[in-house]
Design a protein around this motif. Structure first.
Motif, PDB file in Angstrom:
ATOM      1  N   VAL A 785    -113.534  15.713  41.563  1.00 16.48           N
ATOM      2  CA  VAL A 785    -112.045  15.624  42.012  1.00 16.48           C
ATOM      3  C   VAL A 785    -111.305  15.474  40.634  1.00 16.48           C
ATOM      4  O   VAL A 785    -110.267  15.725  40.543  1.00 16.48           O
ATOM      5  N   ARG A 786    -111.809  14.976  39.568  1.00 19.88           N
ATOM      6  CA  ARG A 786    -111.293  14.906  38.268  1.00 19.88           C
ATOM      7  C   ARG A 786    -110.986  16.387  37.724  1.00 19.88           C
ATOM      8  O   ARG A 786    -109.951  16.577  37.120  1.00 19.88           O
ATOM      9  N   GLU A 788    -110.218  18.607  39.793  1.00 15.73           N
ATOM     10  CA  GLU A 788    -109.675  19.182  40.733  1.00 15.73           C
ATOM     11  C   GLU A 788    -110.405  20.351  41.472  1.00 15.73           C
ATOM     12  O   GLU A 788    -109.741  21.165  42.074  1.00 15.73           O
ATOM     13  N   TYR A 790    -111.690  20.439  44.490  1.00 18.84           N
ATOM     14  CA  TYR A 790    -111.702  19.365  45.590  1.00 18.84           C
ATOM     15  C   TYR A 790    -112.693  19.993  46.737  1.00 18.84           C
ATOM     16  O   TYR A 790    -113.545  19.071  47.519  1.00 18.84           O
ATOM     17  N   ASP A 820    -110.314  10.811  48.173  1.00 22.45           N
ATOM     18  CA  ASP A 820    -109.594  11.515  47.136  1.00 22.45           C
ATOM     19  C   ASP A 820    -109.430  13.120  47.206  1.00 22.45           C
ATOM     20  O   ASP A 820    -108.389  13.486  46.838  1.00 22.45           O
ATOM     21  N   ALA A 821    -110.529  13.532  47.563  1.00 22.69           N
ATOM     22  CA  ALA A 821    -110.420  14.965  47.497  1.00 22.69           C
ATOM     23  C   ALA A 821    -109.560  15.541  48.813  1.00 22.69           C
ATOM     24  O   ALA A 821    -108.814  16.673  48.577  1.00 22.69           O
ATOM     25  N   GLY A 824    -106.222  15.254  47.618  1.00 25.57           N
ATOM     26  CA  GLY A 824    -105.848  16.488  46.621  1.00 25.57           C
ATOM     27  C   GLY A 824    -105.703  17.883  47.168  1.00 25.57           C
ATOM     28  O   GLY A 824    -104.942  18.897  46.823  1.00 25.57           O
ATOM     29  N   ASP A 916    -100.506  14.705  43.573  1.00 26.33           N
ATOM     30  CA  ASP A 916    -101.418  14.334  42.422  1.00 26.33           C
ATOM     31  C   ASP A 916    -102.575  13.583  42.788  1.00 26.33           C
ATOM     32  O   ASP A 916    -102.596  12.240  42.960  1.00 26.33           O
ATOM     33  N   ALA A 917    -103.510  14.277  43.307  1.00 28.36           N
ATOM     34  CA  ALA A 917    -104.818  13.774  43.435  1.00 28.36           C
ATOM     35  C   ALA A 917    -105.334  12.940  42.126  1.00 28.36           C
ATOM     36  O   ALA A 917    -106.201  11.752  42.549  1.00 28.36           O
ATOM     37  N   ALA A 918    -105.395  13.328  40.970  1.00 28.59           N
ATOM     38  CA  ALA A 918    -105.837  12.393  40.027  1.00 28.59           C
ATOM     39  C   ALA A 918    -105.164  11.149  39.910  1.00 28.59           C
ATOM     40  O   ALA A 918    -105.944  10.317  39.684  1.00 28.59           O
ATOM     41  N   GLN A 921    -107.014   9.203  42.437  1.00 30.71           N
ATOM     42  CA  GLN A 921    -108.367   8.864  41.805  1.00 30.71           C
ATOM     43  C   GLN A 921    -108.420   8.041  40.519  1.00 30.71           C
ATOM     44  O   GLN A 921    -109.481   7.210  40.617  1.00 30.71           O
TER      45      GLN A 921
END
Length: 931
Positions: A785-786, A788, A790, A820-821, A824, A916-918, A921
């Motif tokens: 996830v970090r 990206e 996903y 979180d994924a 994203g 902004d998925a980060a 997370q």
């Protein structure tokens, strides 16, 4: 400035009332919440401190000495400036100081919303100081011929305090001095009727005396004029009837100070006595707390209330020699009443009956000082209109039960009272306020200790207060620094020994062992472990110590020893006895923590533990909430137990306790947890247990990561992994590698993190540790996830991990990583579906911290799907949870970050912000570092 929230305002008030002085976190929590502590009081307290810092600044509200301090001068706090002005109201500047103090008063402080501590304790004390200042100023106005002003000032407040007789006395004097005697008589009738209606009591002696004077038409007694210089004075002759009235009270202490609340209580008892109850008042407390001084000071100020005289006798219940027998005491009292010694019956019952007969028609005060117990007092009770004031180290429970005695527990002086006590004794030498406060604290605010310290400073002018404070800072040197060997009644060791000697042997042993108690307070189950008995036997032993005033139950089920008494208990103990007791206590804490982990669903024991010590019964817990509440309450005490165990050479028990404290440590700041873990690591290495040391080094790495020191955390994880690899400890190796991988991802070394996490998974898979393998894969998915990646994260979860919780000692949640994924990828409907399941689970478990983490994800989805109002409401809900449970440091979920999200909701929606998925997370992922 505005401080939002009732409890943060209460916190500010508590810190302000001790401005410039640290206040411990335990005291603050007790004053804010009382018996209704939240699950994580320290976390909640930390949150409130954060709010104050945002308004006042970090340099003003800062951490100090295990608590917090409002670093401002006392003069900047109205209440403290008010008190200081009143304390300084002496000599020629008295009137000006009173005027300045009264001018600071705006209204009664602290309504009920301020909490019990401020509304029920501090407010009455401040109001009493204010009213006493008004009364004193009015008396000075009357003496200076400003009676009309005094009348106006007192009338302004007497309506709000209609049962305060001293106000009415001043009002009556002012009216009379102003030539308005008729109004004064009407005012007396008003207060008399009110006292009768509301209290069922007559006016007190001083008010009645003023009324009698009004009727007689005589003015208040004026101060006697000084005779001309060189002219001899002839003492007034006493009439023979006066010579028959006993006046046996000892001399008052000229420097008596403080005890305002206790003196008021004794006055209130006198009013009640006029109505027929009680006839006996018992003042009890530890030796050296000033019971006799209080009794004598009060009795001397109320002699007019007992026109037939005052008797005083030291029953010698505690002290050198034997207690006074009933026959000796009765003979002494009867002789004081004019009975010829030859007429005193030899039998106790007959002498007691003669005492009652002799006092039947008299209104007297009997001060029975230093009674051993209730039985010591009973034959000396007169009945009739006389009042008996008893002092004792015993609580005199039987006297309260059978004779209806009213009891007054006398505690140590308040910090401001003990500082005033010292200043009064040290008036001839310059003394810095900070040194005075420090000396008062080292003396435990115990009057005899303060008096001995002041005498020593006066005896040695070259001995500075700071030097004496340094002497008293020694762990067991305080009693030596405060000894008075030539005067046993002033020597603290001797004074404490008389209470100790009164105990049976079993209770003496319990007292000695309580000197070992770590921390400020101790509960009943812990005491049972310390004593090596069951809780029923412990309760009986402690009850004897409480009755002897050697131990105090300062809140239900929690007991404290005065610091100087604890020093005495430690001196009386032996090394062998203490070592065995400390081992039992540490074993009890360790295995109770095991039970707490099991109640919380986390029962893994990678480190082997010593078996439960004989005579110890660890706690069990019905719910995880109960387990967490116990752990938070005992956190500080357990840390102290670790330090004591290391000092005593109990290295294995010490580091094992540190290891089991890990789950609790995640709810406390790294600054608190890391020193303990370093101490445990050193103990394990000294014990030669390198694998156990690696487990604790791993935990220390987690604390460093939480503190933001990721470089050193990675070094710790790699060092622990090396030990586990060499020892062939697969579970430890997987754990250290997983943590190392997570830490690497946090510093942006994502490719290296993937490689380390893949190695962790391979170790767990080869060892057949399916749950630990799943845990390492969750960490890998988190790194994806970090990065990206996903789709890779979702594939890993769907194919290898699943959605259920991971059965390792971690807070890992694959569903949160999946959410979180999905965020994203912009798959909001699926993310919300998973969120509902996650929230339902946390609500069922009552895990509010995890609930807050999930709610932040929901708010992000609501924001990015154009539901700004819903996002705002959700984020407000998160803030409310953080206010309740505090900010837990193992993730980046902080109140400030949530408030930033809240502020950006509208702007991000209107600007059509990209996903902004980060960001999601970064607010706390699905995996956590593991111990």
């Amino acid at each position: 400035m505005e401080i939002p929230g009732r409890r943060p305002r209460t916190l500010l008030a508590l810190l302000a009332l001790e401005a410039g002085t640290p206040v411990s976190a335990d005291v603050l929590a007790d004053r804010i919440w009382g018996e209704e502590l939240p699950d994580n009081p320290r976390g909640s307290l930390h949150t409130y401190i954060g709010r104050l810092r945002r308004v006042l600044g970090k340099e003003v509200v800062r951490r100090a000495a295990g608590g917090y301090i409002l670093d401002l001068p006392r003069s900047s706090v109205d209440a403290l400036a008010f008190v200081d002005l009143l304390d300084a109201a002496e000599g020629p500047e008295t009137y000006e100081r009173l005027e300045e103090a009264i001018a600071l008063w705006r209204a009664e402080p602290f309504d009920e919303s301020a909490g019990e501590s401020l509304a029920e304790r501090t407010r009455p004390w401040l109001v009493d100081r204010y009213l006493a200042a008004l009364e004193r100023r009015a008396e000075l106005d009357i003496a200076a011929g400003r009676a009309a002003k005094a009348v106006a000032d007192v009338r302004r407040v007497v309506g709000d305090h209609p049962l305060r007789e001293s106000l009415w006395v001043v009002l009556l004097d002012a009216l009379e001095s102003a030539g308005r005697t008729a109004e004064a008589l009407e005012a007396y009738e008003e207060v008399r009727a009110r006292l009768a209606d509301e209290l069922g009591a007559d006016p007190g002696a001083e008010l009645r005396s003023t009324f009698t004077r009004l009727l007689a038409g005589s003015s208040p007694a004026a101060p006697e004029a000084e005779p001309p210089l060189g002219q001899a004075t002839v003492p007034a002759q006493r009439v023979s009837e006066e010579d028959m009235v006993p006046r046996q009270l000892p001399a008052d202490i000229p420097s008596f100070s403080g005890r305002t609340a206790e003196l008021r209580l004794l006055d209130a008892v006198t009013i009640s006595h006029d109505a027929g109850w009680p006839s006996v008042v018992a003042v009890h407390g530890i030796g050296a707390v000033g019971k006799t001084a209080l009794a004598v000071h009060w009795a001397r100020s109320r002699t007019e209330h007992f026109p037939d005289g005052q008797l005083f006798i030291d029953l010698r219940g505690f002290g050198p020699g034997e207690p006074l027998s009933h026959a000796q005491a009765l003979t002494t009292l009867l002789i004081g009443l004019g009975v010829d010694v030859a007429s005193v019956p030899a039998e106790v019952d007959a002498a007691s009956a003669l005492l009652r007969t002799t006092l039947a028609q008299r209104r007297m005060l009997l001060v029975l000082d230093n009674a051993r117990d209730s039985a010591h007092v009973r034959p000396l009770l007169p009945g009739g209109d006389s009042l008996v004031l008893v002092t004792s180290r015993s609580q005199l429970r039987g006297l309260a039960a059978r004779e209806g005695a009213r009891r007054l527990a006398l505690d140590t002086l308040a910090p401001e009272e003990s500082a005033a006590f010292l200043k009064q004794r040290l008036i001839d030498r310059a003394a810095d306020d900070a040194d005075v406060r420090a000396l008062a604290e080292r003396c435990g605010h115990l009057p005899l200790a303060l008096a001995v310290a002041a005498e020593r400073c006066s005896r040695y002018p070259d001995l500075s207060l700071s030097d004496l404070v340094a002497e008293l800072d020694g762990e067991t040197s305080r009693l030596a620094a405060l000894e008075a060997p030539l005067d046993p009644i002033s020597d603290l060791r001797a004074v404490f020994s008389w209470s100790y000697d009164s105990l049976d042997e079993e209770s003496r042993r319990a007292f000695r062992l309580l000197g070992l108690r770590p921390g400020h307070e101790i509960g009943m189950p812990a005491m049972a472990a310390l004593f090596g008995v069951d809780t029923g036997a412990a309760r009986r032993l402690v009850d004897k110590l409480v009755d002897a005033s050697l131990v105090r139950e300062h809140r239900p089920g929690r007991f404290v020893l005065h610091d100087l008494i604890r020093d005495y208990a430690l001196e009386m103990g032996s090394e062998e006895e203490s070592g065995e007791a400390l081992l039992r206590l540490v074993s009890w804490y360790t295995h109770s923590l095991v039970a707490a982990s099991e109640a919380d669903g986390r029962s893994f024991r990678l480190m082997s533990l010593d078996p439960v010590v004989d005579g110890v019964t660890p706690l069990s817990f019905a719910t995880s909430q109960q387990a967490r509440a116990w752990g938070d309450r005992e956190w500080i005490t357990m840390g102290s137990a670790v330090r004591l165990a290391v000092r005593a050479g109990l290295l294995g028990p010490a580091y094992q306790l540190v290891n089991k404290m890990f789950s609790l440590s995640m709810r406390h700041p790294p600054a608190e947890t890391l020193p303990l873990q370093e101490l445990g690591l050193d103990a394990a290495l000294r014990a030669g247990e390198h694998v156990d040391a690696a487990y604790i080094r791993n935990q220390a790495g987690i604390s460093r990561a939480r503190a933001g020191d990721l470089t050193r955390a990675i070094t710790d994880f790699r060092g622990a992994a090396a030990v586990f690899r060499e020892a062939g400890t697969a579970a430890g190796l997987e754990m250290a590698l997983s943590n190392c991988g997570q830490a690497l991802s946090m510093i942006g070394s994502l490719d290296e993190a993937v490689a380390v996490l893949e190695e962790a998974h391979a170790v767990a898979d080869a060892a057949g540790m399916d749950d630990r393998a799943r845990g390492s894969l969750i960490g890998l998915a988190e790194v994806y996830v970090r990065m990206e990646r996903y789709e890779d994260a979702l594939r890993l979860i769907e194919e290898e991990i699943g959605h259920g919780p991971v059965d390792v000692d971690s807070s890992a949640s694959p569903r949160m990583t999946m959410i979180d994924a999905l965020i994203g990828l912009g798959r909001y409907d699926e993310a919300e579906t998973q969120l509902r399941l996650e929230l339902a689970h946390h609500l069922e478990e009552r895990n509010r911290w995890a609930e807050a983490n999930a709610l932040v994800r929901r708010a992000l989805i609501e924001r990015d799907t154009g539901r700004a109002a819903e996002a705002r409401a959700t984020l407000h809900e998160v803030i409310a949870i953080l206010d309740d449970v505090g900010e837990l440091d193992r993730t980046a979920l902080t109140r400030e970050r949530v408030e930033e999200l809240l502020a950006g909701v509208e702007s991000s929606v209107s600007a059509g912000r990209d996903v902004d998925a980060a960001e999601a997370q970064g607010l706390g992922g699905g995996v956590a570092l593991r111990p």
